[in-house]
Motif scaffolding. Structure first.
Motif, mmCIF file in Angstrom:
data_model
loop_
_atom_site.group_PDB
_atom_site.id
_atom_site.type_symbol
_atom_site.label_atom_id
_atom_site.label_comp_id
_atom_site.label_asym_id
_atom_site.label_seq_id
_atom_site.Cartn_x
_atom_site.Cartn_y
_atom_site.Cartn_z
ATOM 1 N N TRP A 190 4.005 -12.859 0.005
ATOM 2 C CA TRP A 190 4.480 -11.728 -0.795
ATOM 3 C C TRP A 190 3.341 -10.797 -1.197
ATOM 4 O O TRP A 190 3.541 -9.603 -1.404
ATOM 5 C CB TRP A 190 5.247 -12.237 -2.004
ATOM 6 N N ARG A 191 2.110 -11.327 -1.279
ATOM 7 C CA ARG A 191 0.954 -10.462 -1.513
ATOM 8 C C ARG A 191 0.726 -9.552 -0.305
ATOM 9 O O ARG A 191 0.420 -8.369 -0.454
ATOM 10 C CB ARG A 191 -0.286 -11.329 -1.772
ATOM 11 N N PHE A 192 0.902 -10.109 0.878
ATOM 12 C CA PHE A 192 0.756 -9.315 2.098
ATOM 13 C C PHE A 192 1.841 -8.238 2.174
ATOM 14 O O PHE A 192 1.568 -7.092 2.539
ATOM 15 C CB PHE A 192 0.844 -10.226 3.324
ATOM 16 N N ILE A 193 3.068 -8.612 1.827
ATOM 17 C CA ILE A 193 4.165 -7.645 1.871
ATOM 18 C C ILE A 193 3.934 -6.524 0.865
ATOM 19 O O ILE A 193 4.162 -5.342 1.162
ATOM 20 C CB ILE A 193 5.508 -8.354 1.594
ATOM 21 N N ARG A 194 3.468 -6.874 -0.325
ATOM 22 C CA ARG A 194 3.193 -5.860 -1.337
ATOM 23 C C ARG A 194 2.093 -4.900 -0.868
ATOM 24 O O ARG A 194 2.184 -3.690 -1.075
ATOM 25 C CB ARG A 194 2.785 -6.530 -2.647
ATOM 26 N N MET A 195 1.066 -5.448 -0.216
ATOM 27 C CA MET A 195 -0.007 -4.614 0.310
ATOM 28 C C MET A 195 0.512 -3.701 1.423
ATOM 29 O O MET A 195 0.161 -2.517 1.498
ATOM 30 C CB MET A 195 -1.126 -5.495 0.865
ATOM 31 N N LEU A 196 1.389 -4.256 2.283
ATOM 32 C CA LEU A 196 1.950 -3.469 3.371
ATOM 33 C C LEU A 196 2.816 -2.338 2.849
ATOM 34 O O LEU A 196 2.734 -1.192 3.322
ATOM 35 C CB LEU A 196 2.772 -4.380 4.294
ATOM 36 N N VAL A 197 3.645 -2.643 1.855
ATOM 37 C CA VAL A 197 4.484 -1.601 1.256
ATOM 38 C C VAL A 197 3.619 -0.535 0.608
ATOM 39 O O VAL A 197 3.898 0.671 0.686
ATOM 40 C CB VAL A 197 5.452 -2.224 0.222
ATOM 41 N N GLY A 198 2.523 -0.951 -0.032
ATOM 42 C CA GLY A 198 1.612 0.006 -0.646
ATOM 43 C C GLY A 198 1.003 0.941 0.374
ATOM 44 O O GLY A 198 0.851 2.152 0.127
ATOM 45 N N LYS A 199 0.649 0.405 1.551
ATOM 46 C CA LYS A 199 0.079 1.252 2.601
ATOM 47 C C LYS A 199 1.113 2.233 3.140
ATOM 48 O O LYS A 199 0.810 3.393 3.417
ATOM 49 C CB LYS A 199 -0.452 0.380 3.732
ATOM 50 N N LEU A 200 2.337 1.753 3.320
ATOM 51 C CA LEU A 200 3.385 2.612 3.879
ATOM 52 C C LEU A 200 3.760 3.740 2.923
ATOM 53 O O LEU A 200 4.055 4.853 3.336
ATOM 54 C CB LEU A 200 4.621 1.772 4.212
ATOM 55 N N THR A 201 3.757 3.441 1.629
ATOM 56 C CA THR A 201 4.131 4.460 0.641
ATOM 57 C C THR A 201 2.949 5.287 0.180
ATOM 58 O O THR A 201 3.115 6.305 -0.485
ATOM 59 C CB THR A 201 4.778 3.792 -0.587
ATOM 60 N N GLY A 202 1.729 4.845 0.531
ATOM 61 C CA GLY A 202 0.538 5.574 0.128
ATOM 62 C C GLY A 202 0.119 5.308 -1.299
ATOM 63 O O GLY A 202 -0.791 5.956 -1.810
ATOM 64 N N SER A 207 -4.238 5.110 -5.936
ATOM 65 C CA SER A 207 -4.714 4.392 -7.110
ATOM 66 C C SER A 207 -6.110 3.867 -6.889
ATOM 67 O O SER A 207 -6.469 3.479 -5.782
ATOM 68 C CB SER A 207 -3.780 3.233 -7.453
ATOM 69 N N GLY A 208 -6.892 3.864 -7.915
ATOM 70 C CA GLY A 208 -8.250 3.362 -7.820
ATOM 71 C C GLY A 208 -8.295 1.883 -8.038
ATOM 72 O O GLY A 208 -7.274 1.221 -8.180
ATOM 73 N N PRO A 209 -9.510 1.296 -8.056
ATOM 74 C CA PRO A 209 -9.638 -0.165 -8.191
ATOM 75 C C PRO A 209 -9.070 -0.703 -9.487
ATOM 76 O O PRO A 209 -8.664 -1.840 -9.575
ATOM 77 C CB PRO A 209 -11.180 -0.387 -8.131
ATOM 78 N N ASP A 210 -9.059 0.167 -10.535
ATOM 79 C CA ASP A 210 -8.561 -0.308 -11.822
ATOM 80 C C ASP A 210 -7.083 -0.102 -11.992
ATOM 81 O O ASP A 210 -6.512 -0.347 -13.045
ATOM 82 C CB ASP A 210 -9.313 0.383 -12.966
ATOM 83 N N GLY A 211 -6.401 0.374 -10.890
ATOM 84 C CA GLY A 211 -4.961 0.574 -10.962
ATOM 85 C C GLY A 211 -4.579 1.943 -11.437
ATOM 86 O O GLY A 211 -3.411 2.296 -11.453
ATOM 87 N N HIS A 212 -5.584 2.790 -11.892
ATOM 88 C CA HIS A 212 -5.279 4.145 -12.327
ATOM 89 C C HIS A 212 -5.563 5.105 -11.185
ATOM 90 O O HIS A 212 -5.949 4.697 -10.085
ATOM 91 C CB HIS A 212 -6.131 4.497 -13.556
ATOM 92 N N GLY A 213 -5.383 6.361 -11.449
ATOM 93 C CA GLY A 213 -5.574 7.341 -10.401
ATOM 94 C C GLY A 213 -7.006 7.333 -9.898
ATOM 95 O O GLY A 213 -7.962 7.109 -10.635
ATOM 96 N N ALA A 214 -7.158 7.528 -8.562
ATOM 97 C CA ALA A 214 -8.471 7.550 -7.961
ATOM 98 C C ALA A 214 -9.179 8.840 -8.325
ATOM 99 O O ALA A 214 -8.568 9.857 -8.578
ATOM 100 C CB ALA A 214 -8.353 7.420 -6.440
#
Length: 216
Positions: A190-202, A207-214
């Protein structure tokens, strides 16, 4: 002394193994479980305990046999299998709990409730593991890994059902190994799926490393 009135120690372990087996297997191949158990009961190969006897009724066998065929082929088609799994999130888990409870249908209410909890939990774990792993496998364009996973699941379900009747202790050991595998696999999948969805949606790029805007 047996934990359940009227059952020998061997009978108790076999019923526990069968309840756990049908719960776990239902999370992967629900209709295969229904059809195989019903068929074995109908042919007199095994004596089905408790409420599982209903699975041997010709009408139930016809329905489960039809759905077994549909699921068998749907599970072999990449993409279709993931949609099928999503829909059956709301079917396999309660069905696994109900089937496990049915194994102890002739026993006490406490035993039936405990079996339902066990079966539902195992069905949830195996279903989430299967659905997540298939979603990851389907990111590959070739169909062979999907077919290998599907036939492997068919074999695992058949094996655990056979062990539950023939060697209940071995079935419980097998399921114990599967539970450990699920505990290890589910977070990674599920970590892989979440990462994949994040890549597909951009979203990962925004988001930056801290989860806020880059920073721009």
């Amino acid at each position: 002394m047996s934990a359940f009135p009227g059952l020998s120690t061997f009978d108790t372990w076999q019923l526990v193994a069968l309840a756990a087996a049908v719960g776990w297997a239902s999370g992967i191949r629900l209709y295969a479980v229904l059809f195989v158990l019903g068929g074995l009961g109908y042919l007199g190969v095994v004596d089905l305990p408790g409420g599982l006897n209903a699975l041997a009724h010709p009408w139930v066998l016809a329905a489960s046999g039809f759905m077994f065929c549909v699921e068998f082929f749907a599970d072999k088609i990449p993409g279709v299998d993931t949609v099928w799994d999503m829909v059956h999130t709301f079917i396999r888990i309660p069905a696994g709990a109900a089937l496990a409870a049915s194994v102890f249908g002739d026993s006490t209410a406490a035993a039936t409730l405990a079996a339902a909890i066990l079966g539902g939990s195992l069905a949830a774990g195996s279903h989430l593991s299967k659905a997540g792993a298939r979603a990851v496998i389907n990111t590959s364009p070739e169909p062979f890994s999907n077919w290998a996973a599907s036939f492997g699941e068919d074999l695992a379900v058949g094996t655990v059902l056979w062990l539950a009747f023939a060697h209940p202790i071995a079935a419980l050991i097998f399921l114990g190994v599967m539970v450990l595998l699920m505990v290890w696999l589910i977070p990674k999948v599920w970590r892989f799926i979440r990462m994949l969805v994040g890549k597909l949606t951009g979203s990962s790029a925004r988001s930056g490393p801290d989860g806020h805007g880059a920073d721009v």
